[in-house]
Design a protein around this motif. Structure first.
Motif, PDB file in Angstrom:
ATOM      1  N   UNK A  37       0.838  -1.198   0.000  1.00 53.03           N
ATOM      2  CA  UNK A  37       0.000   0.000   0.000  1.00 53.03           C
ATOM      3  C   UNK A  37       0.870   1.243   0.000  1.00 53.03           C
ATOM      4  N   UNK A  38       0.336   2.294  -0.584  1.00 51.01           N
ATOM      5  CA  UNK A  38       0.974   3.600  -0.543  1.00 51.01           C
ATOM      6  C   UNK A  38      -0.095   4.635  -0.848  1.00 51.01           C
ATOM      7  N   UNK A  39      -0.069   5.737  -0.111  1.00 54.25           N
ATOM      8  CA  UNK A  39      -1.088   6.761  -0.271  1.00 54.25           C
ATOM      9  C   UNK A  39      -2.241   6.501   0.681  1.00 54.25           C
ATOM     10  N   UNK A  40      -3.360   7.153   0.403  1.00 56.81           N
ATOM     11  CA  UNK A  40      -4.535   7.009   1.262  1.00 56.81           C
ATOM     12  C   UNK A  40      -5.549   6.114   0.583  1.00 56.81           C
ATOM     13  N   UNK A  41      -6.194   5.260   1.376  1.00 57.29           N
ATOM     14  CA  UNK A  41      -7.210   4.348   0.865  1.00 57.29           C
ATOM     15  C   UNK A  41      -8.572   5.036   0.903  1.00 57.29           C
ATOM     16  N   UNK A  42      -9.615   4.299   1.086  1.00 61.75           N
ATOM     17  CA  UNK A  42     -11.000   4.777   1.132  1.00 61.75           C
ATOM     18  C   UNK A  42     -11.534   4.592   2.555  1.00 61.75           C
ATOM     19  N   UNK A  43     -12.234   5.588   3.080  1.00 55.81           N
ATOM     20  CA  UNK A  43     -12.924   5.398   4.359  1.00 55.81           C
ATOM     21  C   UNK A  43     -13.993   4.331   4.160  1.00 55.81           C
ATOM     22  N   UNK A  44     -13.991   3.332   5.031  1.00 52.45           N
ATOM     23  CA  UNK A  44     -14.942   2.232   4.906  1.00 52.45           C
ATOM     24  C   UNK A  44     -15.031   1.469   6.219  1.00 52.45           C
ATOM     25  N   UNK A  45     -15.968   0.552   6.293  1.00 50.34           N
ATOM     26  CA  UNK A  45     -16.044  -0.362   7.434  1.00 50.34           C
ATOM     27  C   UNK A  45     -16.431  -1.741   6.905  1.00 50.34           C
ATOM     28  N   UNK A  46     -16.280  -2.722   7.772  1.00 49.54           N
ATOM     29  CA  UNK A  46     -16.693  -4.087   7.470  1.00 49.54           C
ATOM     30  C   UNK A  46     -17.733  -4.460   8.535  1.00 49.54           C
TER      31      UNK A  46
END
Length: 121
Positions: A37-46
């Motif tokens: 990974x590098x950078x910002x991902x997505x705000x999320x939940x499981x």
């Protein structure tokens, strides 16, 4: 894949794409995945499951609404089910994820970063 020896470092060296997890092995109903990974991902939940992060190299920040959690090599953190989070890495990070089979990387928030789980080459 039971009974087969897999090397984490060899698995990570076999691909370069970020945010594209690869299945390393499966155990019972869980996948053990390697990811860069590098950078910002997505705000999320499981909503249905916890998510385990184990950092192999680099520094990973798990952004949470209640405050950030910073992980370095050898650190493990479990994001509880239903907790909104957003992984971020200023430099490249190699990590292992452990999740139930079929867990989508972007959880309940499909986005351009939603990935199909891939097998290692």
């Amino acid at each position: 894949m039971t009974g087969e020896v897999r090397n984490i470092h060899d698995a990570l060296a076999s691909f370069t794409e970020h945010w594209q997890p690869r299945r390393l092995v499966s155990i019972n109903d869980y996948d053990v995945k390697v990811v860069k990974v590098q950078g910002e991902f997505t705000w999320h939940s499981h909503p249905e499951t916890d998510e385990l992060f184990l950092v192999i190299s680099g520094e990973l920040v798990i952004q949470l609404r209640a405050g950030d959690v910073t992980l370095g090599p050898g650190d493990v953190y479990v994001v509880p089910r239903g907790v909104e989070h957003c992984p971020r890495a200023d430099g490249e990070v190699a990590a292992i994820l452990i999740e139930p089979q079929g867990t989508v990387n972007t959880g309940d928030t499909p986005s351009a970063r939603t990935a199909q789980l891939r097998e290692l080459d």
